[in-house]
Scaffold this motif. Sequence first.
Motif, mmCIF file in Angstrom:
data_model
loop_
_atom_site.group_PDB
_atom_site.id
_atom_site.type_symbol
_atom_site.label_atom_id
_atom_site.label_comp_id
_atom_site.label_asym_id
_atom_site.label_seq_id
_atom_site.Cartn_x
_atom_site.Cartn_y
_atom_site.Cartn_z
ATOM 1 N N CYS A 49 0.814 -1.224 0.000
ATOM 2 C CA CYS A 49 0.000 0.000 0.000
ATOM 3 C C CYS A 49 0.844 1.269 0.000
ATOM 4 O O CYS A 49 0.369 2.326 -0.429
ATOM 5 N N THR A 50 2.090 1.184 0.483
ATOM 6 C CA THR A 50 2.872 2.411 0.695
ATOM 7 C C THR A 50 4.161 2.496 -0.106
ATOM 8 O O THR A 50 4.698 3.597 -0.272
ATOM 9 N N ALA A 51 4.689 1.371 -0.573
ATOM 10 C CA ALA A 51 5.977 1.403 -1.286
ATOM 11 C C ALA A 51 5.848 2.152 -2.604
ATOM 12 O O ALA A 51 4.815 2.079 -3.283
ATOM 13 N N ASP A 52 6.881 2.898 -2.963
ATOM 14 C CA ASP A 52 6.858 3.631 -4.227
ATOM 15 C C ASP A 52 6.773 2.668 -5.411
ATOM 16 O O ASP A 52 6.075 2.932 -6.394
ATOM 17 N N THR A 53 7.487 1.568 -5.325
ATOM 18 C CA THR A 53 7.478 0.557 -6.382
ATOM 19 C C THR A 53 7.360 -0.810 -5.753
ATOM 20 O O THR A 53 8.098 -1.128 -4.817
ATOM 21 N N VAL A 54 6.441 -1.610 -6.248
ATOM 22 C CA VAL A 54 6.262 -2.984 -5.776
ATOM 23 C C VAL A 54 6.649 -3.921 -6.914
ATOM 24 O O VAL A 54 6.029 -3.901 -7.980
ATOM 25 N N ASP A 55 7.699 -4.712 -6.684
ATOM 26 C CA ASP A 55 8.185 -5.658 -7.688
ATOM 27 C C ASP A 55 7.442 -6.967 -7.496
ATOM 28 O O ASP A 55 7.774 -7.766 -6.618
ATOM 29 N N ASP A 56 6.416 -7.192 -8.296
ATOM 30 C CA ASP A 56 5.538 -8.346 -8.127
ATOM 31 C C ASP A 56 4.844 -8.600 -9.455
ATOM 32 O O ASP A 56 4.468 -7.646 -10.153
ATOM 33 N N PRO A 57 4.647 -9.871 -9.853
ATOM 34 C CA PRO A 57 3.953 -10.121 -11.115
ATOM 35 C C PRO A 57 2.511 -9.638 -11.117
ATOM 36 O O PRO A 57 1.916 -9.486 -12.186
ATOM 37 N N MET A 58 1.946 -9.374 -9.930
ATOM 38 C CA MET A 58 0.581 -8.852 -9.841
ATOM 39 C C MET A 58 0.581 -7.389 -9.409
ATOM 40 O O MET A 58 -0.401 -6.897 -8.862
ATOM 41 N N ALA A 59 1.658 -6.673 -9.671
ATOM 42 C CA ALA A 59 1.805 -5.304 -9.180
ATOM 43 C C ALA A 59 0.662 -4.401 -9.645
ATOM 44 O O ALA A 59 0.137 -3.593 -8.861
ATOM 45 N N ASP A 60 0.263 -4.489 -10.901
ATOM 46 C CA ASP A 60 -0.800 -3.625 -11.409
ATOM 47 C C ASP A 60 -2.113 -3.900 -10.685
ATOM 48 O O ASP A 60 -2.861 -2.971 -10.351
ATOM 49 N N ARG A 61 -2.390 -5.160 -10.449
ATOM 50 C CA ARG A 61 -3.634 -5.497 -9.754
ATOM 51 C C ARG A 61 -3.587 -5.054 -8.300
ATOM 52 O O ARG A 61 -4.589 -4.580 -7.753
ATOM 53 N N LEU A 62 -2.437 -5.198 -7.665
ATOM 54 C CA LEU A 62 -2.301 -4.727 -6.289
ATOM 55 C C LEU A 62 -2.557 -3.227 -6.205
ATOM 56 O O LEU A 62 -3.242 -2.745 -5.288
ATOM 57 N N LYS A 63 -2.004 -2.495 -7.146
ATOM 58 C CA LYS A 63 -2.207 -1.042 -7.163
ATOM 59 C C LYS A 63 -3.670 -0.704 -7.358
ATOM 60 O O LYS A 63 -4.216 0.193 -6.695
ATOM 61 N N GLU A 64 -4.327 -1.427 -8.251
ATOM 62 C CA GLU A 64 -5.746 -1.172 -8.520
ATOM 63 C C GLU A 64 -6.594 -1.482 -7.288
ATOM 64 O O GLU A 64 -7.498 -0.713 -6.927
ATOM 65 N N LEU A 65 -6.301 -2.598 -6.618
ATOM 66 C CA LEU A 65 -7.102 -2.995 -5.463
ATOM 67 C C LEU A 65 -6.951 -2.033 -4.294
ATOM 68 O O LEU A 65 -7.911 -1.806 -3.543
ATOM 69 N N THR A 66 -5.758 -1.477 -4.119
ATOM 70 C CA THR A 66 -5.503 -0.650 -2.936
ATOM 71 C C THR A 66 -5.679 0.840 -3.194
ATOM 72 O O THR A 66 -5.555 1.636 -2.263
ATOM 73 N N ALA A 67 -5.991 1.221 -4.417
ATOM 74 C CA ALA A 67 -6.068 2.646 -4.764
ATOM 75 C C ALA A 67 -7.097 3.386 -3.919
ATOM 76 O O ALA A 67 -6.883 4.543 -3.538
ATOM 77 N N GLU A 68 -8.209 2.746 -3.640
ATOM 78 C CA GLU A 68 -9.287 3.408 -2.888
ATOM 79 C C GLU A 68 -9.377 2.923 -1.447
ATOM 80 O O GLU A 68 -10.358 3.221 -0.760
#
Length: 481
Positions: free
Chosen positions: A412-431
């Motif tokens: 939720c807080t890292a500037d960059t998340v190195d993960d194969p699901m990074a885009d989905r993680l960003k989408e899920l936690t955006a709100e």
Amino acid sequence: MARLALGALPDLPAAQRPLVDPRALGVGIVHLGIGAFHRAHQAVFTEEAVAAAGGDWGICGVTQRSRGVLDQLQPQDGLYSVLVRGEDTSLRVAGAVRDLLFAAEEGERLQALLAAPSTRLVTLTVTEKGYRHDPATGRLRRTDPDVAADLTGDALPRTVIGQLVRGLQARRAADAGPITLLSCDNLPANGEVLRGLVTDFCEALPDGGSLAAWVAESVAFPSSMVDRIVPATTDEDRAEAARLLGFEDRGVVVTEPFRQWVVEDRFAAGRPAWERAGAVLTADVAPYEAMKLRLLNGSHSTLAYLGALAGHVYVADAMADPGIAGVVAHLMADDVEPTLAVPDGFDVAAYQRELIERFHNPALRHRTVQIAMDGTQKLPQRLLGTIRDALARGAEPRFACLGVAAWMRYVCTADTVDDPMADRLKELTAEAATPQAAVDALLSLQEVFGEDLPANGRFRDLVTESLEALTKGGVAAATAP
């Protein structure tokens, strides 16, 4: 300074030379994923085994993602040094890697090698994400675009499973004999996982049933457990290797004195005498595997997320934080140990003390963010198995749940998340404006958490409590006794 290569070996002290003559070693192993870990672990065991018992077990190392390793090692004739850092420092040039290729550029040569009768063993360290499977189910992720493309057979395969199956097809057609595929990645029952994924891929092909039947008869999939801490090599490490060798070595790997390899002794076409190098050959890897994945890897991930959140760059720095060190000790003793089936005669308490000493080693500059990579692929085997087993026996795995919450806070807080699901993680936690919202969002990842854990109210409450503490008071508050 001259570059390390075969011509440099006569100028090295005997203690720094390979244990075998690299020129005399034929290739019998193809290794997929020739990163630093393989070069500091299985390749070292293999060279020592050949030195003790002979055999053409040289390694052809295959890199999947870039030419980086080839650029390091090809000008050096496959040679590199292993720099071992503990109370004392030692260095030796390793000579087991005799060939190299980049799969994206030499797919046809890879296929030919997999089909060659001289190739009797394929080993893998491609990381958890390299298997393109759903961690919660272990099944092949057929919706993955690269997997779907490989299943069409229209071009050379891009995925590891696709490459293996294409090679097995060619091997069957050439009647080249049986072969063993040995996973050395941090997956529970990694041999069975690999068998399942290869079978899934075969059965998804037109008329793949006959290929799957041949695989069942001709291919062995033993499981294994590997253990050695291998941080990323730095410019400082390369400079030290050059000073010790008197030659430039761009492929040097850095590691600790400790190493362990437990291998299921089930091979279809022979193997190196790894037991002569200290490996444990056994009929059942599972108890060792569970101990390592849950005690070492589970603790490693937990301290990496907590350490990164607290601003600690290296593992040893995180372990110098009394709160984090306390969590690691309690995670091992309180949450993990009661879930383990410990092999007879194994001192699990001593193993935990040894792990803590290894984490404290200041000579290994192992970055917390390196361990924090690919969390969606690592959590199921490192922490979620412990949590499931603890909940099933009526216990409350507070420290393992804190590890999950630390991962959530990190993504939720890292500037960059190195993960194969990074885009989905960003989408899920955006709100996700509150800890409760973040827990709800991230537990929707059934590929990671399955259906059972999100439905378990006690698990949800424990993770939410820990995430609230991390959010409001930081790592110090969450790790306070």
